[in-house]
Scaffold this active site. Structure first.
Site, PDB file in Angstrom:
ATOM      1  N   TRP A 266      76.446  36.482 -29.847  1.00  0.00           N
ATOM      2  CA  TRP A 266      77.858  36.202 -29.580  1.00  0.00           C
ATOM      3  C   TRP A 266      78.507  35.446 -30.728  1.00  0.00           C
ATOM      4  CZ3 TRP A 266      79.966  39.421 -26.615  1.00  0.00           C
ATOM      5  CH2 TRP A 266      79.294  39.930 -25.501  1.00  0.00           C
TER       6      TRP A 266
ATOM      7  N   ASP B  85      82.551  28.326 -27.796  1.00  0.00           N
ATOM      8  CA  ASP B  85      82.410  29.430 -26.847  1.00  0.00           C
ATOM      9  C   ASP B  85      81.437  28.950 -25.768  1.00  0.00           C
ATOM     10  OD1 ASP B  85      81.900  31.691 -25.403  1.00  0.00           O
ATOM     11  OD2 ASP B  85      81.180  32.886 -27.105  1.00  0.00           O
TER      12      ASP B  85
ATOM     13  N   LYS C 175      80.615  34.562 -15.932  1.00  0.00           N
ATOM     14  CA  LYS C 175      79.241  34.074 -16.001  1.00  0.00           C
ATOM     15  C   LYS C 175      79.039  32.954 -14.972  1.00  0.00           C
ATOM     16  CE  LYS C 175      78.766  36.764 -19.614  1.00  0.00           C
ATOM     17  NZ  LYS C 175      79.059  36.392 -20.972  1.00  0.00           N
TER      18      LYS C 175
HETATM   19  C1  LIG Z   1      79.506  37.217 -22.164  1.00  0.00           C
HETATM   20  C2  LIG Z   1      79.812  36.390 -23.361  1.00  0.00           C
HETATM   21  C3  LIG Z   1      80.898  36.680 -24.214  1.00  0.00           C
HETATM   22  C4  LIG Z   1      81.779  37.877 -24.033  1.00  0.00           C
HETATM   23  O1  LIG Z   1      82.440  37.835 -22.864  1.00  0.00           O
HETATM   24  P1  LIG Z   1      83.459  38.976 -22.371  1.00  0.00           P
HETATM   25  O2  LIG Z   1      84.145  38.249 -21.292  1.00  0.00           O
HETATM   26  O3  LIG Z   1      82.638  40.132 -21.939  1.00  0.00           O
HETATM   27  O4  LIG Z   1      84.364  39.296 -23.501  1.00  0.00           O
HETATM   28  C5  LIG Z   1      81.139  35.833 -25.261  1.00  0.00           C
HETATM   29  N1  LIG Z   1      80.363  34.774 -25.497  1.00  0.00           N
HETATM   30  C6  LIG Z   1      79.307  34.464 -24.713  1.00  0.00           C
HETATM   31  C7  LIG Z   1      78.486  33.261 -25.022  1.00  0.00           C
HETATM   32  C8  LIG Z   1      78.997  35.272 -23.627  1.00  0.00           C
HETATM   33  O5  LIG Z   1      77.953  34.979 -22.844  1.00  0.00           O
END
Ligand SMILES: *Cc1c(COP(=O)(O)O)cnc(C)c1O
Length: 358
Positions: A101, A171, A195
């Site tokens: 990511w 993030d 998540k």
């Molecule tokens: C799942 C995830 C993303 C991407 O998320 P989307 O909502 O599918 O765009 C980005 N960063 C991390 C750490 C993730 O786990």
């Protein structure tokens, strides 16, 4: 037979919340309409979004000089929005490369003309440990991007890199509200909801207000200042997702807040790691001090055996244990809504599999 959903995302939500949604669905607050059918300009929804923001502020102790924004577009859109809004001084950011990511974030920032310096990377050991900051953080960096939980590789950032006056952008998609951080250690935090917060379709942005409003001529849907001014209702927000996330926030408060959740998450993860570490069949490849409390990848070393493990688990109601295609094997995601009983059921199953397999 109870089922436990170990999906990395969209992921398990608290059962009590899902039941509440079911009960309230036909007529929200006695309105005769479901939450999916009411106007985002209605008093009913106003209360929903205001409560969600207030509960999030309470849980994370978000100071008044930070704005809370409700976006769509997932974590991925923030890989674009963050540089467009915050990298306006030098169009130059630093990034710690801790895995998939982080690399995606770097690629998207570069697409919008931002220079991205990799200040540290753990690519050489396949991201089984966190990178260290091994380049200086110079004043010409607009911010430094970190991924606080690496969903695929299974690492968790607890010691933030020292970046001085250069803001950190985090993030937090996969450990938002699952680990306690000080909001004031960051210039900006973002997280896709699916998540650890609620349904897909909602992304939370928490940003220090002095960092926004410096970009010129941004597309409206990417403009943090505009979203702040319009209370995230420049256009129709994801009404249902905000409502459901709001219920999860109330649930988190009732559970004792983030300190209680973080403790429970450490206990849940320890249950699984302790099993994996004494197992002669299963291994977790991550450096112990960097292990995630949210996502636990593990393997047997044999793809056919892994497939048997996953299929046998599904037969017992232990769902979605297949690992990410980049690392293979298994992955158990143990987000806030995963009860300890689910982790215990997984450990019991893995132990029985191992005994039978030997
Ligand atoms: C799942 C995830 C993303 C991407 O998320 P989307 O909502 O599918 O765009 C980005 N960063 C991390 C750490 C993730 O786990």
């Amino acid at each position: 037979m109870p089922t436990y959903n170990f999906s990395a995302g969209p992921a398990v939500m608290p059962a009590a919340v899902v039941q509440q949604i079911q009960a309230e669905l036909p007529s929200f607050q006695g309105s005769g309409m479901s939450i999916m059918e009411i106007s985002h300009r209605s008093d009913l929804f106003d209360q929903v979004i205001n409560d969600a923001e207030r509960d999030l502020r309470d849980l994370m102790q978000i100071p008044d000089n930070y704005r809370v924004l409700f976006f769509q577009g997932g974590g991925t859109l923030q890989f674009t929005a963050a540089p467009l809004n915050l990298a306006t001084g030098h169009h130059h950011i630093g990034l710690l490369n801790s895995g998939h990511w982080a690399e995606r974030a770097a690629a998207e920032a570069r697409r919008v003309g931002t220079q991205v310096d990799i200040l540290g990377t753990s690519a050489a050991n396949h991201f089984t440990a966190l990178p260290t900051l091994d380049q200086p953080v110079t004043a010409d960096l607009d911010y430094v991007h970190v991924t606080t939980n690496n969903t695929i590789e299974g690492t968790l950032l607890t010691q933030l890199p020292a970046t001085g006056n250069v803001p950190l952008v985090a993030d937090m998609s996969s450990n938002f509200l699952g680990h306690q951080y000080n909001v004031t250690d960051f210039g900006m935090i973002f997280a896709g909801a699916q998540k650890n917060l609620g349904p897909a379709g909602l992304t939370i942005v928490i940003v220090r207000d002095d960092l926004i409003g410096h970009a010129q001529d941004l597309p409206s849907m990417l403009d943090y200042q505009l979203f702040a001014d319009k209370r995230s209702m420049f256009n129709t927000p994801p009404v249902f997702a905000i409502y459901a996330a709001g219920l999860v926030l109330k649930w988190l408060k009732a559970q004792g807040g983030l300190a209680a959740m973080a403790t429970r998450n450490r206990e849940k993860a320890a249950l699984l790691y302790d099993f994996l570490d004494q197992s002669t069949l299963f291994t977790n490849p991550v450096k112990p001090s960097d292990r995630s409390t949210m996502n636990v990848p593990f393997v047997t070393g044999n793809a056919a055996t892994d497939a048997q493990v996953i299929a046998g688990a599904a037969d017992r109601g232990l769902l979605n244990l297949k690992g990410h295609r980049l690392v293979g094997g298994m992955r158990a995601s143990l987000y806030n809504a995963m009860p300890k009983a689910g982790v215990q059921a997984l450990v019991d199953y893995l132990a029985a599999f191992e005994a039978h397999h030997a």
